[in-house]
Design a protein around this motif. Structure first.
Motif, PDB file in Angstrom:
ATOM      1  N   LEU A 136      39.853  15.500  55.445  1.00  0.00           N
ATOM      2  CA  LEU A 136      40.317  16.635  56.256  1.00  0.00           C
ATOM      3  C   LEU A 136      40.142  16.398  57.749  1.00  0.00           C
ATOM      4  O   LEU A 136      40.734  17.107  58.569  1.00  0.00           O
ATOM      5  N   ASN A 137      39.326  15.399  58.109  1.00  0.00           N
ATOM      6  CA  ASN A 137      39.114  15.096  59.525  1.00  0.00           C
ATOM      7  C   ASN A 137      40.098  14.064  60.059  1.00  0.00           C
ATOM      8  O   ASN A 137      40.105  13.778  61.255  1.00  0.00           O
ATOM      9  N   SER A 138      40.924  13.482  59.170  1.00  0.00           N
ATOM     10  CA  SER A 138      41.901  12.490  59.609  1.00  0.00           C
ATOM     11  C   SER A 138      43.032  13.160  60.388  1.00  0.00           C
ATOM     12  O   SER A 138      43.490  14.248  60.012  1.00  0.00           O
ATOM     13  N   PRO A 139      43.502  12.526  61.458  1.00  0.00           N
ATOM     14  CA  PRO A 139      44.618  13.110  62.216  1.00  0.00           C
ATOM     15  C   PRO A 139      45.918  13.011  61.422  1.00  0.00           C
ATOM     16  O   PRO A 139      46.122  12.073  60.645  1.00  0.00           O
ATOM     17  N   ILE A 140      46.810  13.976  61.622  1.00  0.00           N
ATOM     18  CA  ILE A 140      48.114  13.923  60.963  1.00  0.00           C
ATOM     19  C   ILE A 140      49.011  12.957  61.728  1.00  0.00           C
ATOM     20  O   ILE A 140      48.808  12.696  62.918  1.00  0.00           O
ATOM     21  N   ASP A 141      50.035  12.406  61.046  1.00  0.00           N
ATOM     22  CA  ASP A 141      50.929  11.449  61.712  1.00  0.00           C
ATOM     23  C   ASP A 141      51.986  12.184  62.541  1.00  0.00           C
ATOM     24  O   ASP A 141      52.002  13.419  62.616  1.00  0.00           O
ATOM     25  N   LYS A 142      52.903  11.417  63.136  1.00  0.00           N
ATOM     26  CA  LYS A 142      53.897  12.003  64.044  1.00  0.00           C
ATOM     27  C   LYS A 142      54.858  12.953  63.347  1.00  0.00           C
ATOM     28  O   LYS A 142      55.479  13.793  63.986  1.00  0.00           O
ATOM     29  N   ASP A 143      54.989  12.811  62.013  1.00  0.00           N
ATOM     30  CA  ASP A 143      55.862  13.706  61.250  1.00  0.00           C
ATOM     31  C   ASP A 143      55.115  14.924  60.718  1.00  0.00           C
ATOM     32  O   ASP A 143      55.681  15.719  59.956  1.00  0.00           O
ATOM     33  N   GLY A 144      53.844  15.048  61.099  1.00  0.00           N
ATOM     34  CA  GLY A 144      53.056  16.190  60.644  1.00  0.00           C
ATOM     35  C   GLY A 144      52.509  16.035  59.234  1.00  0.00           C
ATOM     36  O   GLY A 144      52.093  17.018  58.618  1.00  0.00           O
ATOM     37  N   ILE A 145      52.504  14.805  58.716  1.00  0.00           N
ATOM     38  CA  ILE A 145      52.033  14.547  57.355  1.00  0.00           C
ATOM     39  C   ILE A 145      50.574  14.122  57.393  1.00  0.00           C
ATOM     40  O   ILE A 145      50.180  13.279  58.207  1.00  0.00           O
ATOM     41  N   HIS A 146      49.779  14.697  56.505  1.00  0.00           N
ATOM     42  CA  HIS A 146      48.381  14.306  56.389  1.00  0.00           C
ATOM     43  C   HIS A 146      48.311  13.040  55.536  1.00  0.00           C
ATOM     44  O   HIS A 146      48.745  13.045  54.392  1.00  0.00           O
ATOM     45  N   PRO A 147      47.774  11.926  56.040  1.00  0.00           N
ATOM     46  CA  PRO A 147      47.772  10.676  55.279  1.00  0.00           C
ATOM     47  C   PRO A 147      46.796  10.714  54.102  1.00  0.00           C
ATOM     48  O   PRO A 147      45.747  11.362  54.166  1.00  0.00           O
ATOM     49  N   VAL A 148      47.160  10.008  53.025  1.00  0.00           N
ATOM     50  CA  VAL A 148      46.260   9.842  51.876  1.00  0.00           C
ATOM     51  C   VAL A 148      45.213   8.811  52.260  1.00  0.00           C
ATOM     52  O   VAL A 148      45.552   7.692  52.653  1.00  0.00           O
ATOM     53  N   SER A 149      43.923   9.176  52.149  1.00  0.00           N
ATOM     54  CA  SER A 149      42.871   8.227  52.525  1.00  0.00           C
ATOM     55  C   SER A 149      42.517   7.285  51.382  1.00  0.00           C
ATOM     56  O   SER A 149      42.053   6.171  51.603  1.00  0.00           O
TER      57      SER A 149
END
Length: 377
Positions: A136-149
């Protein structure tokens, strides 16, 4: 030996096993001279009573556009994660009803979700046969998608349930339609142990639910479409420690009792049952009589902090509060003001036991808080 002879011997062996199982069942029934409620009644115990303000709906969490399938609370009690058919995980602040995260999933067909013990990560799984971990602390990408860690791949069927090992953000147990449960090392993304599958003592149909003991995290129970629940020790993956019979249909949900010595099960047969892991005996059946119509399926369950109450969600929208000691329904949240308008698909109790959250196919989640003269039971 011919194929016909092998089939004949297999049929004979199967019949022998079934006969022995029936004899064992009858022997258990002879030993069970009473149940929890029978003993409690003889001791003069009185049922828990609920007034009109003792358990009320204080929050409605709206934001999903599809059926809610799963929810989980954080250990610090004020956040909830929910998974929906709309293909999103939403993290809510339970005190303010605000959304803190809305995560678009790689696979929309999600069936389960869970918070990590630290509350820093969430996990989910479904028909993609994998368990996805999101920091939940990972930044979202330029498309607003939360990356799978981390993606935990290895099941050969859908992931029906997942739960973090208590006090460990690095290990998680999943159950699957491939008839197995898996203990994962999240750091490496590898399977640590597989429970069931090729082993004879494993489930013989889809595994639908798991529950890890909070008092002994090495133990967990699983419920399956084979109508049984099984007790496992993560140190001995080759065989189940015990198999629990009694239900007549799919076991949809399992949940450990607060003391860790017992656990509850809920089934498509409409009943919940309480089992003792030390003796293997069934202690109580929680079953509300119905007419000749369809029997509502049990979809989810949770015990209160003391274990005196059992909250049970049903496919017809009912949510019964059972007195576990006397096996009586003391309240039906499906018939009070602000009740859900569809199937109760999931429910969970906050860590301190002060609030209950229910999720439904009506796309909403509702938080029910203890009030009046009672704060926690």
């Amino acid at each position: 030996m011919s194929v016909a002879e092998l089939k004949e011997r297999h049929m004979a062996a199967t019949q022998t096993v079934n006969d022995l199982r029936e004899k064992l069942k009858q022997k258990r029934l002879q030993l069970l001279d009473t149940d929890v409620s029978g003993y409690a009644k003889r001791q003069g115990k009185s049922p828990v009573t609920f007034g009109p303000t003792d358990l009320v709906c204080c929050r409605i969490l709206q934001g999903h556009t599809g059926k809610v399938y799963s929810l989980d609370w954080t250990p610090e009690k004020n956040r909830i994660v929910s998974a929906s058919q709309d293909g999103r995980l939403i993290v809510w602040n339970a005190l303010t009803s605000q959304k803190t995260h809305a995560i678009k999933l790689p696979c929309a067909w999600v069936m389960t979700c869970a918070f990590s013990p630290s509350g820093q990560s969430v996990a989910c799984g479904g028909l993609d046969s994998a368990c996805s971990i999101f920091n939940l602390n990972s930044p979202i990408d330029k498309d607003g998608i939360h990356p799978v860690s981390r993606m935990l791949s290895g099941h050969k069927g859908y992931v029906s349930s997942c739960q973090y090992v208590p006090d460990e953000d690095t290990h998680l147990i999943t159950s699957s339609g491939d008839q197995t449960c898996v203990l994962w090392d999240i750091t490496t993304g590898l399977r640590t142990s597989v429970f069931g599958g090729e082993f004879q003592s494993g489930h013989t149909a889809d595994v639908l639910s798991v529950s890890i003991s909070s008092s002994n995290p090495k133990l967990f129970v699983s419920g399956s479409c084979d109508t049984t629940a099984r007790l496992w020790d993560t140190r001995v993956a080759s065989r189940a420690q015990r198999t629990f019979h009694g239900h007549e249909s799919d076991v949809n949900t399992v949940k450990f009792f607060p003391d860790g010595n017992r656990f509850g099960t809920g089934s498509d047969d409409g009943s919940c049952r309480l089992f003792d892991i030390r003796t293997g005996h069934q202690l109580q059946v929680y079953n509300q009589p119905h007419g000749d119509g369809d029997i509502p399926h049990v979809t989810s369950m949770a015990f209160s902090i003391s274990g005196r109450l059992l909250f049970v969600g049903y496919s017809n929208g009912d949510c019964y509060v059972w007195d576990t000691l006397l096996a009586k329904v003391v309240l039906n949240l499906g018939s009070v003001q602000n009740s859900h308008e569809g199937r109760i698909s999931c429910l969970g109790l906050s860590a301190d036991g002060s609030a209950l959250c229910t999720g439904s196919w009506d796309t909403n989640l509702k938080i029910w808080a203890f009030g009046g003269h009672r704060s926690v039971v």
